[in-house]
Design an enzyme around this catalytic site. Structure first.
Site, PDB file in Angstrom:
ATOM      1  N   LYS A  65       0.865  -1.181   0.000  1.00 59.01           N
ATOM      2  CA  LYS A  65       0.000   0.000   0.000  1.00 59.01           C
ATOM      3  C   LYS A  65       0.900   1.230   0.000  1.00 59.01           C
ATOM      4  CE  LYS A  65      -3.989   2.161   2.145  1.00 59.01           C
ATOM      5  NZ  LYS A  65      -3.503   3.509   1.797  1.00 59.01           N
ATOM      6  N   LYS A 101      -7.489  -3.162   3.443  1.00 64.46           N
ATOM      7  CA  LYS A 101      -6.209  -2.513   3.718  1.00 64.46           C
ATOM      8  C   LYS A 101      -5.796  -2.756   5.162  1.00 64.46           C
ATOM      9  CE  LYS A 101      -8.543   1.936   4.386  1.00 64.46           C
ATOM     10  NZ  LYS A 101      -8.710   3.313   3.890  1.00 64.46           N
ATOM     11  N   GLU A 146      -1.012   4.175  -8.620  1.00 66.91           N
ATOM     12  CA  GLU A 146      -0.614   5.317  -7.787  1.00 66.91           C
ATOM     13  C   GLU A 146       0.557   6.009  -8.461  1.00 66.91           C
ATOM     14  OE1 GLU A 146      -1.171   6.094  -4.168  1.00 66.91           O
ATOM     15  OE2 GLU A 146      -2.902   4.768  -4.026  1.00 66.91           O
ATOM     16  N   ARG A 158      -3.628   8.446  -5.939  1.00 69.14           N
ATOM     17  CA  ARG A 158      -4.310   7.519  -6.842  1.00 69.14           C
ATOM     18  C   ARG A 158      -4.401   8.147  -8.230  1.00 69.14           C
ATOM     19  NH1 ARG A 158      -8.059   3.517  -5.150  1.00 69.14           N
ATOM     20  NH2 ARG A 158      -8.461   2.087  -6.883  1.00 69.14           N
ATOM     21  N   ARG A 162      -8.389  10.281  -8.116  1.00 74.36           N
ATOM     22  CA  ARG A 162      -9.505   9.498  -7.577  1.00 74.36           C
ATOM     23  C   ARG A 162     -10.795  10.301  -7.560  1.00 74.36           C
ATOM     24  NH1 ARG A 162      -8.318   7.532  -1.756  1.00 74.36           N
ATOM     25  NH2 ARG A 162     -10.541   7.070  -1.759  1.00 74.36           N
TER      26      ARG A 162
END
Length: 512
Positions: free
Chosen positions: A210, A380, A259, A215, A230
């Site tokens: 992560k 996550k 990302e 994004r 995003r």
């Protein structure tokens, strides 16, 4: 549509916890709305202003204005007035904002005034209202809710789909298809407390790094490349190196999800603030790119060669991604077959943290891409940072928090025994906690300007946060990211609160 109707529904939606009742209320509202009202009604219900921040402070909003006796304001009239308010700038702007706010409030009834105060100040919060609004819209137009959800996902805008549905009926949904060059809302992840919990829930899965970046959705059609955030903002002109990277990939026509992140000379991630600052920079992009170059890291493929991949299992989408994108530009991952492999997943998390990233995302290999939704097939996992801080002041709430001390000013101990403010938060508080802290903080009050109550620094509160970022607004040079209240620690004295020194030592990447 009159504003009074919207204000009434907003109040009723906030007052009920029953999802079915919320849907019914919104369905009835949508039946009464015209297509031209929708771009205003939907964001207002969710507590968002289409104009963004208006630059209006509480001192202006709190000035008493006699309410109108009868409701006459339409939502479109309010939108025009707020648009004018948002454009005010330059000399005399404070007086002009006060005049426009007074004009608006003078035309509103008492109930409408309360709604507008909450809306402009940001205190109208209806939780995950968009998901409920989709169901209400489907009910109002007799369209299948699954089809409405998919249309919103592909359009990237609930307002756009609602306007089409109310104008043309369910047949309008056929217009919304996955198209290169038109961004879709990204799939989001729920949280899990540990890797073991995530693997237990998902079984056979991928465990991916992560990244603490921005994004980005990359669309390529031959030599044309477009980049979206995003929130579906077009940032193509800000990231020329990302366009170059997309043009080097094997495919000619695709949509990829990933990302963008800045790395230092050792290959470790630079602070989120540096990446965000670079992506947000619109002036002298060439110089910005030289100072803070960014790299793409892709983890999903949504469309390849005009093939819509959204409904395919993640394992198949990743195979398409691997075919297009070389390994250095793909997110690091490991595959686990289930709970029996949880040790390998935990080792991968530990290695990810050592590499400077913030955690992992555990993804089901069988799941489709649920664009615009926080799906349970992505979980996550990241370490939770907590601090024991001292409350230095609190702000009186408005909207549904009127009469409660809500927004806390948080401080850490300094070397000289005083406290340095690190930021504010109104998140994580239950109604019971709001009531308790209002009473307790008034007992500790030292001074007030009518809005902010300064208190004796005696009350310790445990705060969870996602990280630090640099800030010139606060004396320590940093502020907390996504701070929220965990609990009050009346068992601790202020002298036991965490120090600025300890905090900076734990986050050397952002130390001033």
């Amino acid at each position: 549509m009159l504003l009074t109707r919207l204000a009434q529904v907003s109040q009723e939606v906030a007052a009920t916890s029953a999802r079915s009742r919320k849907i019914a209320l919104l369905a009835e509202l949508f039946r009464d709305a015209e297509a031209a009202d929708v771009p205003i009604v939907i964001p207002y219900l969710a507590g968002r202003l289409p104009q963004g921040r208006l630059g209006v402070g509480w001192k202006v909003l709190s000035r008493p204005v006699a309410p109108a006796a009868e409701p006459t304001l339409s939502v479109r009239e309010v939108d025009v007035l707020l648009s004018a308010l948002g454009k005010v700038s330059g000399a005399g702007s404070l007086a002009e904002r006060a005049r426009l706010v007074g004009e608006l409030m003078g035309a509103a009834t008492a109930d409408e005034q309360r709604f507008l105060l909450g809306l402009i100040s940001g205190e109208v919060r209806q939780g995950a209202l968009d998901a409920v609004a989709i169901e209400g819209l489907a009910q109002a137009t007799e369209a299948p809710s699954a089809d409405v959800r998919r249309a919103v996902m592909l359009a990237g805008s609930l307002q756009t789909v609602a306007g089409a549905l109310l104008a043309d009926g369910p047949a309008a949904l056929a217009r919304f298809r996955l198209t290169v060059g038109r961004p879709v809302l990204p799939m989001l992840a729920h949280s899990a407390s540990s890797v073991a919990e995530a693997v237990e829930k998902l079984g056979s899965c991928a465990v991916e790094e992560k990244l603490d970046g921005i994004r980005v959705q990359v669309h390529r059609d031959g030599s044309a490349v477009r980049l979206y955030t995003r929130t579906l903002d077009d940032i193509t002109d800000r990231l020329p190196e990302l366009t170059s990277a997309a043009l080097e990939l094997r495919g000619e026509r695709f949509i990829l999800d990933g990302e963008v992140i800045a790395f230092d000379a050792d290959g470790r991630p630079r602070s989120f603030q540096e990446t965000a600052g670079r992506v947000g920079s619109r002036v002298d992009v060439t110089t910005a790119a030289e100072a803070v170059p960014v790299s793409p890291v892709f983890f999903d493929a949504l469309s390849v060669d005009d093939r819509d991949l959204l409904d395919l299992p993640f394992a198949e989408r990743h195979a398409e991604l691997a075919r297009l994108v070389p390994e250095p530009m793909r997110v690091r991952r490991t595959l686990v077959s289930g709970p029996q492999d949880v040790h390998a997943a935990e080792e991968f998390l530990a290695e990810t943290l050592r590499r400077g990233h913030e955690g992992v995302v555990v993804k089901s290999l069988d799941a489709p891409y649920s664009a615009g939704r926080r799906g349970a097939s992505w979980l996550k996992v990241k370490p939770v940072h907590t601090l024991d801080l001292v409350v230095l002041a609190a702000e009186w709430g408005h909207g549904r928090r009127t009469g409660k001390l809500s927004n806390l000013h948080l401080g850490a101990r300094t070397a000289d025994g005083s406290f340095a403010m690190l930021g504010k938060t109104f998140k994580g508080m239950t109604d019971a906690m709001l009531t308790w802290q209002t009473e307790r903080l008034q007992e500790l009050a030292l001074d007030t300007d009518g809005y902010v109550v300064t208190v004796r620094p005696e009350l310790v509160v445990e705060i969870a946060y996602d990280g630090l970022q640099r800030s010139t607004r606060y004396p320590a040079g940093v502020t907390l990211r996504f701070a929220r209240v965990v609990r009050y620690r009346e068992d601790k004295r202020p002298a036991e609160a965490d120090t600025v020194e300890r905090l900076l030592a734990a986050h050397p990447e952002v130390s001033p």
